[in-house]
Design a protein around this motif. Structure first.
Motif, PDB file in Angstrom:
ATOM      1  N   THR A 150      57.618 -50.799 -31.732  1.00  0.00           N
ATOM      2  CA  THR A 150      57.896 -51.278 -30.379  1.00  0.00           C
ATOM      3  C   THR A 150      57.766 -52.792 -30.253  1.00  0.00           C
ATOM      4  OG1 THR A 150      55.583 -50.957 -29.740  1.00  0.00           O
ATOM      5  CG2 THR A 150      57.096 -49.112 -29.363  1.00  0.00           C
ATOM      6  N   ASN A 151      57.347 -53.446 -31.308  1.00  0.00           N
ATOM      7  CA  ASN A 151      57.139 -54.897 -31.282  1.00  0.00           C
ATOM      8  C   ASN A 151      57.405 -55.410 -32.690  1.00  0.00           C
ATOM      9  OD1 ASN A 151      56.296 -57.461 -30.523  1.00  0.00           O
ATOM     10  ND2 ASN A 151      54.144 -57.031 -30.955  1.00  0.00           N
ATOM     11  N   THR A 152      58.666 -55.516 -33.054  1.00  0.00           N
ATOM     12  CA  THR A 152      59.004 -55.721 -34.465  1.00  0.00           C
ATOM     13  C   THR A 152      58.968 -57.174 -34.908  1.00  0.00           C
ATOM     14  OG1 THR A 152      61.352 -55.815 -33.936  1.00  0.00           O
ATOM     15  CG2 THR A 152      60.466 -53.658 -34.510  1.00  0.00           C
ATOM     16  N   CYS A 153      58.874 -58.136 -33.985  1.00  0.00           N
ATOM     17  CA  CYS A 153      58.971 -59.552 -34.359  1.00  0.00           C
ATOM     18  C   CYS A 153      57.848 -60.387 -33.764  1.00  0.00           C
ATOM     19  CB  CYS A 153      60.287 -60.158 -33.848  1.00  0.00           C
ATOM     20  SG  CYS A 153      61.711 -59.659 -34.780  1.00  0.00           S
ATOM     21  N   ALA A 154      57.508 -61.449 -34.460  1.00  0.00           N
ATOM     22  CA  ALA A 154      56.588 -62.454 -33.922  1.00  0.00           C
ATOM     23  C   ALA A 154      57.040 -63.804 -34.438  1.00  0.00           C
ATOM     24  CB  ALA A 154      55.153 -62.174 -34.355  1.00  0.00           C
ATOM     25  N   THR A 155      57.011 -64.822 -33.562  1.00  0.00           N
ATOM     26  CA  THR A 155      57.524 -66.143 -33.923  1.00  0.00           C
ATOM     27  C   THR A 155      56.471 -67.211 -33.655  1.00  0.00           C
ATOM     28  OG1 THR A 155      59.821 -65.551 -33.500  1.00  0.00           O
ATOM     29  CG2 THR A 155      59.284 -67.878 -33.346  1.00  0.00           C
ATOM     30  N   TRP A 156      56.360 -68.167 -34.575  1.00  0.00           N
ATOM     31  CA  TRP A 156      55.507 -69.341 -34.373  1.00  0.00           C
ATOM     32  C   TRP A 156      56.334 -70.594 -34.532  1.00  0.00           C
ATOM     33  CZ3 TRP A 156      53.281 -64.895 -35.852  1.00  0.00           C
ATOM     34  CH2 TRP A 156      52.070 -64.555 -35.237  1.00  0.00           C
ATOM     35  N   ASP A 157      56.121 -71.508 -33.631  1.00  0.00           N
ATOM     36  CA  ASP A 157      56.815 -72.776 -33.704  1.00  0.00           C
ATOM     37  C   ASP A 157      55.840 -73.831 -34.206  1.00  0.00           C
ATOM     38  OD1 ASP A 157      58.349 -74.959 -33.515  1.00  0.00           O
ATOM     39  OD2 ASP A 157      58.669 -74.859 -31.356  1.00  0.00           O
ATOM     40  N   LEU A 158      56.080 -74.295 -35.419  1.00  0.00           N
ATOM     41  CA  LEU A 158      55.188 -75.269 -36.041  1.00  0.00           C
ATOM     42  C   LEU A 158      55.887 -76.607 -36.243  1.00  0.00           C
ATOM     43  CD1 LEU A 158      54.210 -72.663 -38.672  1.00  0.00           C
ATOM     44  CD2 LEU A 158      52.629 -73.479 -36.940  1.00  0.00           C
ATOM     45  N   ILE A 159      56.994 -76.799 -35.527  1.00  0.00           N
ATOM     46  CA  ILE A 159      57.683 -78.087 -35.625  1.00  0.00           C
ATOM     47  C   ILE A 159      56.729 -79.184 -35.179  1.00  0.00           C
ATOM     48  CG2 ILE A 159      59.709 -79.422 -34.876  1.00  0.00           C
ATOM     49  CD1 ILE A 159      60.469 -76.869 -36.328  1.00  0.00           C
ATOM     50  N   LYS A 160      56.637 -80.246 -35.957  1.00  0.00           N
ATOM     51  CA  LYS A 160      55.633 -81.252 -35.608  1.00  0.00           C
ATOM     52  C   LYS A 160      56.052 -81.988 -34.350  1.00  0.00           C
ATOM     53  CE  LYS A 160      57.043 -85.015 -38.690  1.00  0.00           C
ATOM     54  NZ  LYS A 160      56.568 -85.932 -39.730  1.00  0.00           N
ATOM     55  N   GLU A 161      55.045 -82.329 -33.583  1.00  0.00           N
ATOM     56  CA  GLU A 161      55.300 -82.820 -32.237  1.00  0.00           C
ATOM     57  C   GLU A 161      55.351 -84.330 -32.133  1.00  0.00           C
ATOM     58  OE1 GLU A 161      52.389 -80.719 -29.881  1.00  0.00           O
ATOM     59  OE2 GLU A 161      52.905 -78.985 -31.097  1.00  0.00           O
ATOM     60  N   ASP A 162      54.699 -85.023 -33.033  1.00  0.00           N
ATOM     61  CA  ASP A 162      54.841 -86.477 -33.076  1.00  0.00           C
ATOM     62  C   ASP A 162      54.702 -86.891 -34.535  1.00  0.00           C
ATOM     63  OD1 ASP A 162      52.057 -86.895 -33.755  1.00  0.00           O
ATOM     64  OD2 ASP A 162      51.615 -86.436 -31.685  1.00  0.00           O
ATOM     65  N   ASP A 163      54.750 -88.190 -34.767  1.00  0.00           N
ATOM     66  CA  ASP A 163      54.902 -88.649 -36.143  1.00  0.00           C
ATOM     67  C   ASP A 163      53.705 -88.349 -37.037  1.00  0.00           C
ATOM     68  OD1 ASP A 163      57.327 -89.570 -35.552  1.00  0.00           O
ATOM     69  OD2 ASP A 163      56.795 -91.681 -35.462  1.00  0.00           O
ATOM     70  N   PHE A 164      52.510 -88.191 -36.449  1.00  0.00           N
ATOM     71  CA  PHE A 164      51.334 -88.150 -37.301  1.00  0.00           C
ATOM     72  C   PHE A 164      50.547 -86.861 -37.193  1.00  0.00           C
ATOM     73  CE2 PHE A 164      52.305 -92.571 -36.496  1.00  0.00           C
ATOM     74  CZ  PHE A 164      52.477 -92.993 -37.795  1.00  0.00           C
ATOM     75  N   ARG A 165      51.181 -85.826 -36.684  1.00  0.00           N
ATOM     76  CA  ARG A 165      50.493 -84.575 -36.540  1.00  0.00           C
ATOM     77  C   ARG A 165      51.189 -83.567 -37.440  1.00  0.00           C
ATOM     78  NH1 ARG A 165      49.647 -81.859 -30.669  1.00  0.00           N
ATOM     79  NH2 ARG A 165      48.290 -80.149 -31.308  1.00  0.00           N
ATOM     80  N   CYS A 166      50.435 -82.816 -38.224  1.00  0.00           N
ATOM     81  CA  CYS A 166      51.102 -81.758 -38.968  1.00  0.00           C
ATOM     82  C   CYS A 166      50.509 -80.411 -38.595  1.00  0.00           C
ATOM     83  CB  CYS A 166      51.058 -81.997 -40.461  1.00  0.00           C
ATOM     84  SG  CYS A 166      49.444 -82.185 -41.117  1.00  0.00           S
ATOM     85  N   ASN A 167      51.382 -79.441 -38.516  1.00  0.00           N
ATOM     86  CA  ASN A 167      51.004 -78.086 -38.151  1.00  0.00           C
ATOM     87  C   ASN A 167      51.301 -77.168 -39.316  1.00  0.00           C
ATOM     88  OD1 ASN A 167      50.296 -78.582 -35.451  1.00  0.00           O
ATOM     89  ND2 ASN A 167      52.451 -78.647 -34.880  1.00  0.00           N
ATOM     90  N   LYS A 168      50.379 -76.285 -39.612  1.00  0.00           N
ATOM     91  CA  LYS A 168      50.528 -75.402 -40.756  1.00  0.00           C
ATOM     92  C   LYS A 168      50.056 -74.017 -40.360  1.00  0.00           C
ATOM     93  CE  LYS A 168      47.609 -76.031 -44.138  1.00  0.00           C
ATOM     94  NZ  LYS A 168      46.946 -76.548 -45.364  1.00  0.00           N
TER      95      LYS A 168
END
Lengths: 130, 130, 130, 130, 130
Positions: free
Chosen positions: B16-34
């Motif tokens: 009933t809930n087959t997908c999950a999405t995370w948005d890790l696009i970096k938001e400014d020049d010096f931040r990294c998301n992992k």
């Protein structure tokens, strides 16, 4: 000081696509490239009772060796956590028909070499933001 | 100098809930998301003799590949330790009815870029406490 | 500069002791507390053919999810390597009678923030040995 | 700046040698000792259908808990990756006759504390090579 | 400051090639050599119902102990993640006919010792690029 970049990679080996190659030869003096194999996974549609063997060949390291032996019902996955560093690397499905899914990371590392001259000034190999 | 932040994440995929999405696009020049996937676990109530396959699709890495094949009585869990870096990532249960529980960490890293000017003064991209 | 401290922790969940809670809320601005779950192990005296399910609830991360499904003869242990960071964390045996042994580390990290004032003097948030 | 030393350790527990103890109490203010258990392995000559249970007791952490449940034909090895930090640690084979082989690392870390005095001179707690 | 180098290594033990030796004795005061065993894998052609036991002997650590017990149909691989540091290390197939494939990394680390003299000049043990 270091600045890194990392991408996720995945590839699938099967009887119609038995090889995959990555070129990690370093491109200039201060860049290092590394491939990390985290997981090798036998597909849900793999044949029963068939061994699937993945072999790696690494040019710089002069190595050619199996890194996974998978079989439905016995061993579904391997998590070898192997790293290949500044080499040309080929993965081959040398036995079985797969599909076998490999995934991991490619890490690029930029090392900033700092020089300290005799008068205490610092200079850097890599351009600095200003 | 670095300042990190880390949160635990968990999500459950099922018919009933087959997908999950995370948005890790970096938001400014010096931040990294992992995003780090540590464990994928088949629930105690999963059906017998049914394969459950979790697939990942990562936009930045141009990859779509299975990362777990689970089956009650054969393979209860996977510990892939996979990282997705500054991308848009979707996990889908493409086979089986689960439930499948995924967990891991989201790491945000703030890199402080230090400049050394010619007269030896240090300035920082990020505001410093004073 | 960093100074860390680490302790080993272990706890046992069973039908007479189904919950364990750790408070990792950070206590001041520069201290971070982290709980790392390395292994969840089903006891040798656990009942046959009974599922044992450990669930975590983490207040800061707004998560409540199973992290281990163990059964004698099928899956004796899990090694999830999960981290909980500055949160209030409760582990519960929501199914089965155990005993289930959890172990890992609690890491306390003291981050020394160094300020560089305009005249180049360094001051530190934490007292320095002299 | 840090200087580390690391040794490999291994020990075998059996019905004639049921205990092993390591003293990791730190010896001076700036030295830390850590024991890392990487693998616990049941010998090829272990009896069939006998549970082998390894328990750890750590004085500093006030913990006494099983860390491995092994049985020939069911669970041959554990890879707990547990760390014991500046404590007195005893491993005991509390059930079964083994042999059980434990191995891992003992890490000694020397932390060099650097002081920056008001006139900018650096002094070090540990003697420096010159 | 550190500069590292890492190579992938692999070797195969069998009844015709039962031993492999690595010499990791450090060659000068500031170089450290480390061998990391990531995976020990039983070949797809190994005999059924035969135990294969790999033993390590490390001269510096005065240790001789089994690190893998593999058997077709029961335990196909081990992922011990063991490190041997500045020692002479021999791996032997002491039981079974294999083939057994070992792989991992050899890491060479160059530690640059920086001296700060009383007049504030920095000198380095290792030659710096200029």
């Amino acid at each position: 000081m270091e600045a890194n970049d990392q991408i996720f990679f995945g590839c699938t080996l099967s009887d119609t696509n038995t090889c995959a190659t990555w070129d990690l030869i370093k491109e200039d003096d201060f860049r290092c490239n590394k491939l990390v194999i985290k997981q090798i996974l036998l597909d849900a549609d793999a044949k029963n009772d068939e061994y699937n063997v993945v072999e790696v060949m690494s040019s710089r390291d002069l190595v050619k060796i199996p890194i996974a032996v998978l079989k439905a019902g016995e061993q579904r996955m391997a998590i070898p956590d192997l790293e290949f560093y500044e080499s040309n690397v080929t993965f081959s499905l040398i036995r079985g028909s797969g599909p076998v899914h490999m995934c991991g990371h490619i890490v690029r590392e930029y090392v900033d070499i700092m020089y300290v001259s005799k008068d205490g000034h610092q200079t850097h190999k890599y351009p600095r933001l200003s």
